[in-house]
Design a protein around this motif. Sequence first.
Motif, PDB file in Angstrom:
ATOM      1  N   LEU A  48       0.831  -1.209   0.000  1.00  0.00           N
ATOM      2  CA  LEU A  48       0.000   0.000   0.000  1.00  0.00           C
ATOM      3  C   LEU A  48       0.862   1.255   0.000  1.00  0.00           C
ATOM      4  O   LEU A  48       0.576   2.226  -0.713  1.00  0.00           O
ATOM      5  CB  LEU A  48      -0.938  -0.015   1.216  1.00  0.00           C
ATOM      6  N   VAL A  49       1.920   1.230   0.803  1.00  0.00           N
ATOM      7  CA  VAL A  49       2.830   2.384   0.834  1.00  0.00           C
ATOM      8  C   VAL A  49       3.507   2.566  -0.522  1.00  0.00           C
ATOM      9  O   VAL A  49       3.593   3.683  -1.054  1.00  0.00           O
ATOM     10  CB  VAL A  49       3.881   2.203   1.947  1.00  0.00           C
ATOM     11  N   GLN A  50       4.001   1.460  -1.115  1.00  0.00           N
ATOM     12  CA  GLN A  50       4.667   1.555  -2.417  1.00  0.00           C
ATOM     13  C   GLN A  50       3.689   2.013  -3.505  1.00  0.00           C
ATOM     14  O   GLN A  50       4.059   2.772  -4.403  1.00  0.00           O
ATOM     15  CB  GLN A  50       5.261   0.196  -2.796  1.00  0.00           C
ATOM     16  N   SER A  51       2.432   1.571  -3.426  1.00  0.00           N
ATOM     17  CA  SER A  51       1.433   2.020  -4.403  1.00  0.00           C
ATOM     18  C   SER A  51       1.169   3.513  -4.260  1.00  0.00           C
ATOM     19  O   SER A  51       0.996   4.226  -5.258  1.00  0.00           O
ATOM     20  CB  SER A  51       0.124   1.232  -4.223  1.00  0.00           C
ATOM     21  N   ALA A  52       1.114   3.987  -3.001  1.00  0.00           N
ATOM     22  CA  ALA A  52       0.944   5.424  -2.779  1.00  0.00           C
ATOM     23  C   ALA A  52       2.131   6.203  -3.348  1.00  0.00           C
ATOM     24  O   ALA A  52       1.967   7.270  -3.958  1.00  0.00           O
ATOM     25  CB  ALA A  52       0.783   5.706  -1.288  1.00  0.00           C
ATOM     26  N   ILE A  53       3.339   5.655  -3.161  1.00  0.00           N
ATOM     27  CA  ILE A  53       4.542   6.307  -3.709  1.00  0.00           C
ATOM     28  C   ILE A  53       4.491   6.307  -5.233  1.00  0.00           C
ATOM     29  O   ILE A  53       4.802   7.317  -5.885  1.00  0.00           O
ATOM     30  CB  ILE A  53       5.807   5.601  -3.201  1.00  0.00           C
ATOM     31  N   ASN A  54       4.088   5.198  -5.818  1.00  0.00           N
ATOM     32  CA  ASN A  54       3.988   5.124  -7.286  1.00  0.00           C
ATOM     33  C   ASN A  54       2.972   6.133  -7.821  1.00  0.00           C
ATOM     34  O   ASN A  54       3.196   6.777  -8.848  1.00  0.00           O
ATOM     35  CB  ASN A  54       3.588   3.716  -7.712  1.00  0.00           C
ATOM     36  N   GLY A  55       1.834   6.258  -7.111  1.00  0.00           N
ATOM     37  CA  GLY A  55       0.852   7.264  -7.529  1.00  0.00           C
ATOM     38  C   GLY A  55       1.410   8.670  -7.441  1.00  0.00           C
ATOM     39  O   GLY A  55       1.175   9.501  -8.322  1.00  0.00           O
ATOM     40  N   THR A 194       5.804  -0.740  -9.982  1.00  0.00           N
ATOM     41  CA  THR A 194       4.575  -1.081  -9.261  1.00  0.00           C
ATOM     42  C   THR A 194       4.631  -2.486  -8.675  1.00  0.00           C
ATOM     43  O   THR A 194       4.035  -2.762  -7.633  1.00  0.00           O
ATOM     44  CB  THR A 194       3.371  -0.955 -10.214  1.00  0.00           C
ATOM     45  N   PHE A 195       5.337  -3.405  -9.340  1.00  0.00           N
ATOM     46  CA  PHE A 195       5.367  -4.809  -8.924  1.00  0.00           C
ATOM     47  C   PHE A 195       6.647  -5.103  -8.136  1.00  0.00           C
ATOM     48  O   PHE A 195       7.731  -4.636  -8.495  1.00  0.00           O
ATOM     49  CB  PHE A 195       5.287  -5.722 -10.150  1.00  0.00           C
ATOM     50  N   LEU A 196       6.515  -5.878  -7.102  1.00  0.00           N
ATOM     51  CA  LEU A 196       7.635  -6.179  -6.218  1.00  0.00           C
ATOM     52  C   LEU A 196       8.823  -6.830  -6.937  1.00  0.00           C
ATOM     53  O   LEU A 196       9.963  -6.391  -6.746  1.00  0.00           O
ATOM     54  CB  LEU A 196       7.160  -7.070  -5.062  1.00  0.00           C
ATOM     55  N   PRO A 197       8.628  -7.856  -7.789  1.00  0.00           N
ATOM     56  CA  PRO A 197       9.792  -8.511  -8.414  1.00  0.00           C
ATOM     57  C   PRO A 197      10.578  -7.582  -9.347  1.00  0.00           C
ATOM     58  O   PRO A 197      11.774  -7.782  -9.560  1.00  0.00           O
ATOM     59  CB  PRO A 197       9.168  -9.679  -9.197  1.00  0.00           C
ATOM     60  N   THR A 198       9.907  -6.578  -9.935  1.00  0.00           N
ATOM     61  CA  THR A 198      10.586  -5.694 -10.908  1.00  0.00           C
ATOM     62  C   THR A 198      10.762  -4.276 -10.368  1.00  0.00           C
ATOM     63  O   THR A 198      11.002  -3.354 -11.144  1.00  0.00           O
ATOM     64  CB  THR A 198       9.765  -5.647 -12.212  1.00  0.00           C
ATOM     65  N   ARG A 199      10.664  -4.106  -9.065  1.00  0.00           N
ATOM     66  CA  ARG A 199      10.704  -2.762  -8.489  1.00  0.00           C
ATOM     67  C   ARG A 199      12.061  -2.083  -8.706  1.00  0.00           C
ATOM     68  O   ARG A 199      12.143  -0.908  -9.039  1.00  0.00           O
ATOM     69  CB  ARG A 199      10.346  -2.824  -7.011  1.00  0.00           C
ATOM     70  N   LEU A 327      17.383   6.004  -5.072  1.00  0.00           N
ATOM     71  CA  LEU A 327      16.250   6.746  -4.534  1.00  0.00           C
ATOM     72  C   LEU A 327      14.922   6.126  -4.956  1.00  0.00           C
ATOM     73  O   LEU A 327      14.008   5.960  -4.140  1.00  0.00           O
ATOM     74  CB  LEU A 327      16.320   8.203  -4.993  1.00  0.00           C
ATOM     75  N   PHE A 328      14.808   5.769  -6.240  1.00  0.00           N
ATOM     76  CA  PHE A 328      13.546   5.256  -6.750  1.00  0.00           C
ATOM     77  C   PHE A 328      13.393   3.750  -6.584  1.00  0.00           C
ATOM     78  O   PHE A 328      12.287   3.225  -6.724  1.00  0.00           O
ATOM     79  CB  PHE A 328      13.384   5.618  -8.228  1.00  0.00           C
ATOM     80  N   GLY A 329      14.481   3.030  -6.311  1.00  0.00           N
ATOM     81  CA  GLY A 329      14.395   1.604  -6.096  1.00  0.00           C
ATOM     82  C   GLY A 329      13.918   1.282  -4.689  1.00  0.00           C
ATOM     83  O   GLY A 329      13.814   2.142  -3.811  1.00  0.00           O
ATOM     84  N   SER A 330      13.651   0.015  -4.441  1.00  0.00           N
ATOM     85  CA  SER A 330      13.082  -0.383  -3.151  1.00  0.00           C
ATOM     86  C   SER A 330      14.046  -0.146  -2.009  1.00  0.00           C
ATOM     87  O   SER A 330      13.634   0.164  -0.890  1.00  0.00           O
ATOM     88  CB  SER A 330      12.693  -1.861  -3.199  1.00  0.00           C
ATOM     89  N   GLU A 331      15.402  -0.305  -2.294  1.00  0.00           N
ATOM     90  CA  GLU A 331      16.333  -0.125  -1.204  1.00  0.00           C
ATOM     91  C   GLU A 331      16.462   1.330  -0.808  1.00  0.00           C
ATOM     92  O   GLU A 331      16.984   1.643   0.264  1.00  0.00           O
ATOM     93  CB  GLU A 331      17.716  -0.663  -1.567  1.00  0.00           C
ATOM     94  N   GLY A 332      16.005   2.247  -1.668  1.00  0.00           N
ATOM     95  CA  GLY A 332      16.090   3.666  -1.349  1.00  0.00           C
ATOM     96  C   GLY A 332      14.915   4.154  -0.520  1.00  0.00           C
ATOM     97  O   GLY A 332      14.904   5.273  -0.057  1.00  0.00           O
ATOM     98  N   ILE A 333      13.887   3.301  -0.311  1.00  0.00           N
ATOM     99  CA  ILE A 333      12.707   3.715   0.456  1.00  0.00           C
ATOM    100  C   ILE A 333      12.409   2.623   1.470  1.00  0.00           C
ATOM    101  O   ILE A 333      11.667   1.685   1.202  1.00  0.00           O
ATOM    102  CB  ILE A 333      11.495   3.941  -0.466  1.00  0.00           C
ATOM    103  N   ASN A 334      13.034   2.691   2.582  1.00  0.00           N
ATOM    104  CA  ASN A 334      12.861   1.671   3.609  1.00  0.00           C
ATOM    105  C   ASN A 334      11.937   2.185   4.696  1.00  0.00           C
ATOM    106  O   ASN A 334      12.197   3.215   5.301  1.00  0.00           O
ATOM    107  CB  ASN A 334      14.220   1.304   4.220  1.00  0.00           C
ATOM    108  N   PHE A 335      10.866   1.471   4.924  1.00  0.00           N
ATOM    109  CA  PHE A 335       9.892   1.846   5.960  1.00  0.00           C
ATOM    110  C   PHE A 335       9.826   0.725   6.993  1.00  0.00           C
ATOM    111  O   PHE A 335       9.681  -0.452   6.631  1.00  0.00           O
ATOM    112  CB  PHE A 335       8.502   2.072   5.363  1.00  0.00           C
TER     113      PHE A 335
END
Length: 340
Positions: A48-55, A194-199, A327-335
């Motif tokens: 949900l957080v990643q989808s909000a970020i993508n939006g 948007t998708f976890l495997p290709t984030r 910054l835009f990859g998953s490792e750049g946004i850790n929650f």
Amino acid sequence: MSAFPFGAGGYSICVLVISIMVAAGGIILGFGYVFNDKRFKEFGKNELVQSAINGALVGGFMLMFANGGIVTTAVNSLALQNGTAVNCPGALSANAAICFAYNYLVSPQPYTFMGSTNISVMDYVIILMPVLYLLYAVLGLFSVFLAPILSQIKYVTQALTTVAISASVQAAVLTFIAASTLTLILPTGLLLRTFLPTRKLGGFLIALSIGFYVIFPLSYVFNAAILNSYSLSAYNSTNEVTLMSSNIQNTALQDYNSTRIVSQAANQSVQEALHPFSSFASDIVNAMFGFMQKIFNLIAFLILYAFILPVFSLVITGISIRELSRLFGSEGINFKLGVV
């Protein structure tokens, strides 16, 4: 460029996929609460957080890269400051920095940079090549005596050919960037993120789009400013060398005249008889030396244009893409999400 930087169709697809992922994240989060499963809760909240970020990214890029957007306006302002004027057809005109870089490399029309009129690298080559070929053909009639000069002219023509190829390749890359970055690479990156495997791959494509559409062409503007300062310095240095050479020649001429005054009458007669021929030969040698010196100075200038500074641009762009990917990859946004 249209109001949508990656087209209305691309925008609709991004919104649809993000909506689907929001629904999927909500369902997974719901299962987590129903079965009191910690992993489902964390995964659902993260999606949900990643989808909000993508939006937010989709909406942000729409605002930044649309006509009159923040980034578009900033890039055009930086590229066209200080009396710079360029003209490009098609997609190249949407980004003033890309348009300037294209003019700088291969445009057949002169362009204005910092208030002064310039011609492209390709135009320099087109002007010089016929002159060198003609000179080579004329001097070839005396190839026995002028073989060293002919070999130097051949080397210069080969260097100019390499410069022309380099400029053409860079112009083709800039044309590809202008045509496909916002219409293909950026929306693909947003969808993949948007998708976890290709984030991570999606984050890289987004960073690649920004790096090549913004940073890479702006580096050419910076390079041109450097070369403008270099050309002024080179011009001043050339004037100083010319002045020193003139002084040396005047001194040598004075010494020569003094020697002639005290020489014997017979030697003076011989010197006076041979003077027209020696003067003619000296003028030819000096003219050839001056011409080749100017040619080599211009070749050095063009090599800076077509090779050295573009490498500098690629290094800056590569570093920027790497940092933006983080910054835009998953490792750049850790929650760290707490479990309720």
